[in-house]
Scaffold this active site. Structure first.
Site, PDB file in Angstrom:
ATOM      1  N   GLU A 286       0.846  -1.202   0.000  1.00  0.00           N
ATOM      2  CA  GLU A 286       0.000   0.000   0.000  1.00  0.00           C
ATOM      3  C   GLU A 286       0.876   1.245   0.000  1.00  0.00           C
ATOM      4  O   GLU A 286       1.981   1.251   0.544  1.00  0.00           O
ATOM      5  CB  GLU A 286      -0.953  -0.012   1.197  1.00  0.00           C
ATOM      6  N   PHE A 287       0.345   2.305  -0.623  1.00  0.00           N
ATOM      7  CA  PHE A 287       1.033   3.594  -0.653  1.00  0.00           C
ATOM      8  C   PHE A 287       0.043   4.679  -0.232  1.00  0.00           C
ATOM      9  O   PHE A 287      -0.262   5.601  -0.986  1.00  0.00           O
ATOM     10  CB  PHE A 287       1.589   3.873  -2.048  1.00  0.00           C
TER      11      PHE A 287
ATOM     12  N   LYS B  19       9.396   3.064  11.119  1.00  0.00           N
ATOM     13  CA  LYS B  19       9.462   1.601  11.117  1.00  0.00           C
ATOM     14  C   LYS B  19      10.139   1.060   9.864  1.00  0.00           C
ATOM     15  O   LYS B  19      10.974   0.146   9.938  1.00  0.00           O
ATOM     16  CB  LYS B  19       8.041   1.036  11.238  1.00  0.00           C
TER      17      LYS B  19
ATOM     18  N   CYS C  61       4.752   4.457   9.531  1.00  0.00           N
ATOM     19  CA  CYS C  61       5.451   3.965   8.333  1.00  0.00           C
ATOM     20  C   CYS C  61       6.923   4.343   8.271  1.00  0.00           C
ATOM     21  O   CYS C  61       7.802   3.467   8.316  1.00  0.00           O
ATOM     22  CB  CYS C  61       4.738   4.470   7.078  1.00  0.00           C
TER      23      CYS C  61
ATOM     24  N   LYS D 287       1.128  14.149  12.213  1.00  0.00           N
ATOM     25  CA  LYS D 287       0.879  15.000  11.049  1.00  0.00           C
ATOM     26  C   LYS D 287      -0.593  15.397  11.079  1.00  0.00           C
ATOM     27  O   LYS D 287      -1.400  14.766  11.756  1.00  0.00           O
ATOM     28  CB  LYS D 287       1.218  14.273   9.750  1.00  0.00           C
TER      29      LYS D 287
END
Length: 443
Positions: free
Chosen positions: A154-155, A269, A266, A327
């Protein structure tokens, strides 16, 4: 198409909801019964703009189901997404125990040809482990069932995940069989109507692509933060430098905003995992080591600036923090810069009043209970309430509501009109003209 998503965390829930939105029949499976019951009631475990609406609507339509029973779901399904967590171990490696547990259960229950899709971010070679576990379970059942293991990373950007999934830049698929490729093409056809967004490659190539992409973005952030520290010492405004280099089409403006470090589930890690993978392969990843080191140091920059201004002993000082999540657009507090800053300030004797438009509940879970119980941190219900009697405002997360505050209103609430702009959101000259003392990152 019928598909099963195992894991209802961030990736699994977004994936399941978006596939159901495009007409597939999706069952999301999780061992957490409370989470599944809440999802059936429309109570989501995460905050993500637009996600709740499509979850609730597709659940009502019957195209999205939630279950704790993988055995029942597996009976008439031949597409299985593994979307469970891969938390980092102490050495930085990705912990695959949950991925392999799911693989074992799939091997125990599939009855016909199946495509098992690794959606979780996993190290190179994970598909081989998943395949081996499933084969072992099929041998125990004395069955010879054909299956393929596919990597489909996934992106998704937190805060824009639904849009990213429904309108992807690219769809990476690592597959070794024509049969699996055909099924993946059919599954993703609704997402590629305008033009073919699918990129097919070997499984190991796809696994590496995910790590390389996130590490590249983290590198851009750390590079710009490094430049900001140099600018600080040379009397240079890093924002002008950012605009100057960003205008070069070879560089671009994305991910070159200086700040107080990256966080989330993300980048930290994945950089750690790629470092560990590299070292295990006998290669010393000098650049990646530096990216991580710079980020860890960057999270200390705001605390250092505050101590330089107020002294190392912050007893009697009260600071207002705007923004707690790592964020804007998410309530994710994992690896958030705010946690490092609060620990620094509290250790120096300060008290904190903090406000975040979304992440307050999650912040309570992430921060030590003593911070709240002892009154070191007060979580305000409104952004200007958090400013009451404060010695400085510290902007940590650039939520839209913080971008154009009422500075005149702020003057009447603050004990000292000092601003530490951890994301360079404000015009220093404008803020100074309004009577504030300004401190930014690299300016």
């Amino acid at each position: 198409m019928k598909l099963t998503i195992i894991g209802t965390g961030y990736v699994g829930l977004v994936t399941g909801a978006c596939f159901s939105e495009m007409g597939s029949h999706v069952t999301c499976v999780d061992i957490d019964e409370k989470k599944i019951n809440n999802l059936k009631k429309g109570i989501l475990p995460i905050y993500e703009p637009g996600l709740k609406q499509i979850v609730v609507e597709n659940f009502k339509e019957g195209t999205l189901e939630f279950s704790t029973d993988l055995a029942r779901t597996a009976k008439d399904c031949n597409l299985f997404f593994i979307a469970v967590g891969t938390p980092p171990g102490e050495d930085g490696s990705a912990d695959l125990q949950y991925v392999l547990q799911v693989a074992k259960q799939i091997g125990q229950h599939i009855t016909d040809y199946a495509v098992i899709i690794d959606k979780s971010t996993v190290p190179v070679g994970t598909a081989d482990h998943v395949r081996a576990v499933i084969e072992q379970e099929l041998e125990k059942r004395h069955l010879d069932i054909e299956f393929d293991v596919v990597s489909n990373p996934e992106f998704l950007k937190e805060g824009a995940a639904v849009n990213d999934f429904l309108k992807p830049d690219r769809i990476i698929v690592g597959a070794d069989s024509k049969k699996a490729i055909k099924m993946m093409r059919r599954l993703y056809a609704p997402f590629s109507r305008n033009h073919d967004k699918m990129l097919f490659m070997n499984v190991r190539d796809a696994e590496m692509t995910k790590y390389a992409a996130n590490s590249m973005l983290a590198t851009k952030i750390s590079f710009m933060n490094e430049i900001s520290n140099i600018c600080d010492r040379l009397g240079v405004d890093v924002e002008n430098v950012r605009k100057g280099i960003g205008s070069d089409s070879r560089i671009g403006y994305s991910f070159i905003y200086p700040g107080c470090g990256y966080g989330g589930s993300c980048f930290p890690k994945d950089v750690k995992a790629l470092i560990k993978t590299s070292k295990d392969a006998g290669f010393e990843p000098t650049l990646l080591d530096s990216v991580e080191l710079r980020n860890n140091k960057q999270k200390l920059v705001l605390g250092t600036k505050i101590k330089k201004r107020f002294g190392n002993d912050l007893s009697g000082k009260l600071f207002c923090i705007w923004g707690l999540s790592f964020k804007p657009g998410t309530d994710d507090m994992r690896e958030a810069s705010s946690l490092v800053l609060m620990e620094t300030l509290i250790h120096a004797g300060a008290k904190i009043q903090a406000y975040d438009p979304v992440a307050t509940d999650q912040a309570k879970k992430e921060m030590p209970a003593t911070w709240i119980n002892q009154g070191d941190v007060i979580l305000a219900q409104e952004q200007y309430q958090a400013l009451e009697d404060s010695d400085a405002l510290i902007l940590v997360t650039e939520w839209k509501t913080f971008r154009q505050p009422d500075f005149k209103k702020m003057i009447g609430k603050m004990r000292q009109t000092v601003v530490f702009d951890g994301r360079n959101q404000y015009d220093p000259e404008e803020v100074k003209e309004l009577g504030f003392e300004y401190h930014g990152i690299g300016r």
